[in-house]
Design an enzyme around this catalytic site. Structure first.
Site, PDB file in Angstrom:
ATOM      1  N   GLN A   1       7.725  -6.901   6.515  1.00 34.22           N
ATOM      2  CA  GLN A   1       7.447  -8.321   6.303  1.00 34.22           C
ATOM      3  C   GLN A   1       7.946  -9.125   7.498  1.00 34.22           C
ATOM      4  O   GLN A   1       9.082  -8.973   7.935  1.00 34.22           O
ATOM      5  CB  GLN A   1       8.099  -8.866   5.033  1.00 34.22           C
ATOM      6  CG  GLN A   1       7.645 -10.307   4.766  1.00 34.22           C
ATOM      7  CD  GLN A   1       8.284 -10.957   3.568  1.00 34.22           C
ATOM      8  OE1 GLN A   1       9.486 -11.238   3.589  1.00 34.22           O
ATOM      9  NE2 GLN A   1       7.496 -11.221   2.532  1.00 34.22           N
TER      10      GLN A   1
ATOM     11  N   MET B   1      15.999 -10.391   1.129  1.00 34.10           N
ATOM     12  CA  MET B   1      16.993 -10.526   2.196  1.00 34.10           C
ATOM     13  C   MET B   1      18.356 -10.015   1.735  1.00 34.10           C
ATOM     14  O   MET B   1      18.793 -10.281   0.616  1.00 34.10           O
ATOM     15  CB  MET B   1      17.106 -11.993   2.617  1.00 34.10           C
ATOM     16  CG  MET B   1      15.861 -12.534   3.320  1.00 34.10           C
ATOM     17  SD  MET B   1      15.446 -11.640   4.844  1.00 34.10           S
ATOM     18  CE  MET B   1      16.850 -12.047   5.880  1.00 34.10           C
TER      19      MET B   1
ATOM     20  N   CYS C   1       8.940 -17.835   1.054  1.00 28.58           N
ATOM     21  CA  CYS C   1      10.385 -18.076   1.019  1.00 28.58           C
ATOM     22  C   CYS C   1      10.673 -19.565   1.170  1.00 28.58           C
ATOM     23  O   CYS C   1      10.181 -20.207   2.094  1.00 28.58           O
ATOM     24  CB  CYS C   1      11.082 -17.295   2.129  1.00 28.58           C
ATOM     25  SG  CYS C   1      12.881 -17.515   2.143  1.00 28.58           S
TER      26      CYS C   1
ATOM     27  N   HIS D   1       3.507 -14.809  -5.739  1.00 25.33           N
ATOM     28  CA  HIS D   1       4.650 -15.112  -6.596  1.00 25.33           C
ATOM     29  C   HIS D   1       4.200 -16.240  -7.514  1.00 25.33           C
ATOM     30  O   HIS D   1       3.896 -17.339  -7.044  1.00 25.33           O
ATOM     31  CB  HIS D   1       5.851 -15.537  -5.747  1.00 25.33           C
ATOM     32  CG  HIS D   1       7.112 -15.727  -6.524  1.00 25.33           C
ATOM     33  ND1 HIS D   1       8.357 -15.539  -5.980  1.00 25.33           N
ATOM     34  CD2 HIS D   1       7.329 -16.074  -7.823  1.00 25.33           C
ATOM     35  CE1 HIS D   1       9.285 -15.776  -6.901  1.00 25.33           C
ATOM     36  NE2 HIS D   1       8.677 -16.107  -8.025  1.00 25.33           N
TER      37      HIS D   1
END
Length: 334
Positions: free
Chosen positions: A66, A15, A96, A167
């Site tokens: 995304q 972002m 996120c 991740h």
């Protein structure tokens, strides 16, 4: 080359960083690496009509979109809009941890509801020919990743997902900032490697804590299908992307010289300035181009101090290059 082959090395969606200017710049450094947009929320596209968020240049490809959201029907519509806009991969954000994302019941919080994620993915797959992928964490909060992650991947697989980016850290939804969530929870690469062994039919990429091409190659050599690099690719783009085509993709063509990259940005910058874009909106992504080289600080300072000025144009690049070269000269040459 299929888009999943480009995923052997990718630049993470970030972002406020990986906007269209950043992606155009990164593409000049690597022809093959897969690039990602910033996260775009499905409500913004479907309810808000913010189709400008899908804008990108053909030169950016291969590039993936995304999406963030939690409503299957809305995400299916957003995926279709993404396909119509030219994206051939649509990625669902399940990683996120920010408060804003949590308040919309999407991002990492979705890992607590794998059944909903499967419903979302199935709806997105049905709505568009684009490949639907998922970016997730190894778990959230008090979840046991060794139990939760394989169950999550199995659910995704049954929904038709064939490519996942993991991740390799937990996300703590309470008590850690998004920045801390990128650094504090310990990395668990062995768990991600174990998931590849357990789900050999899935294309699995690892993300988190990877700061060099050597590290990326080591993870690929251990059997993973792809490596996604975030902050290092943004902050030191030449270090990560300049040799990626040769070292990761086996392309014999030489990487583009960083000074040639600056020259290649000039027509793009002129084009964007003519549209009313401010110079700093483009050059802010170029600050780290010479990172680690003599004169890098002078380059950053010259861009930072001058690109914001009213009417600033490509002459600022010349000023920054002059500053870099002057700073790089040995003291005796002065």
């Amino acid at each position: 080359m299929q888009i999943n082959q480009h995923a052997r090395l990718s630049c993470a969606p970030m972002m406020d960083w990986t906007d269209r200017h950043c992606r155009f710049f990164h593409r000049l450094l690597s022809r093959h690496s897969l690039l990602y947009t910033e996260m775009v929320t499905a409500p913004a596209l479907v309810r808000g009509g913010a189709l400008h968020l899908l804008e990108h240049a053909p030169a950016e490809h291969p590039v993936a979109l995304q999406l963030g959201g939690s409503d299957p029907r809305e995400l299916a519509q957003a995926a279709h809009l993404g396909w119509q806009a030219g994206y051939r991969e649509i990625n669902l954000n399940c990683g996120c941890p920010s408060d804003r994302v949590q308040s919309g019941s999407f991002g990492a919080v979705l890992m607590e509801n794998p059944t909903l994620v499967a419903e979302i993915c199935a709806a997105m797959i049905a709505a568009s020919p684009a490949e639907v992928t998922v970016k997730c964490r190894i778990g959230v909060d008090e979840q046991n990743p060794a139990t939760v992650l394989p169950a999550f991947l199995d659910t995704l697989s049954q929904a038709g997902v064939t490519r996942v980016i993991i991740h390799a850290r937990k996300a703590w939804l309470q008590g850690l900032s998004p920045k801390d969530n990128r650094e504090v929870p310990p990395l668990d690469y062995p768990l991600v490697l174990a998931m590849k062994a357990q789900f050999p039919h899935l294309h699995i990429s690892v993300n988190g804590g990877i700061t060099s091409l050597a590290q990326a190659r080591a993870l690929l050599d251990q059997g993973l299908d792809g490596v996604m690099i975030g902050r290092a690719a943004y902050q030191r783009p030449a270090d990560i992307l300049q040799d990626a085509d040769r070292l990761i993709f086996g392309d014999s063509a030489p990487g583009r010289d960083v000074f040639a990259v600056v020259d290649a940005m000039r027509p793009y910058i002129r084009q964007e300035l003519a549209k009313g874009v401010r110079l700093a909106s483009v050059t802010r992504h170029m600050l780290g181009l010479f990172s680690g080289q003599p004169g890098a600080r002078a380059w950053r300072r010259a861009l930072s101090e001058n690109a914001h000025r009213k009417g600033a144009g490509t002459e600022v690049l010349d000023m920054a290059l002059d500053a870099l070269r002057a700073a790089a000269l040995p003291e005796s040459a002065g």
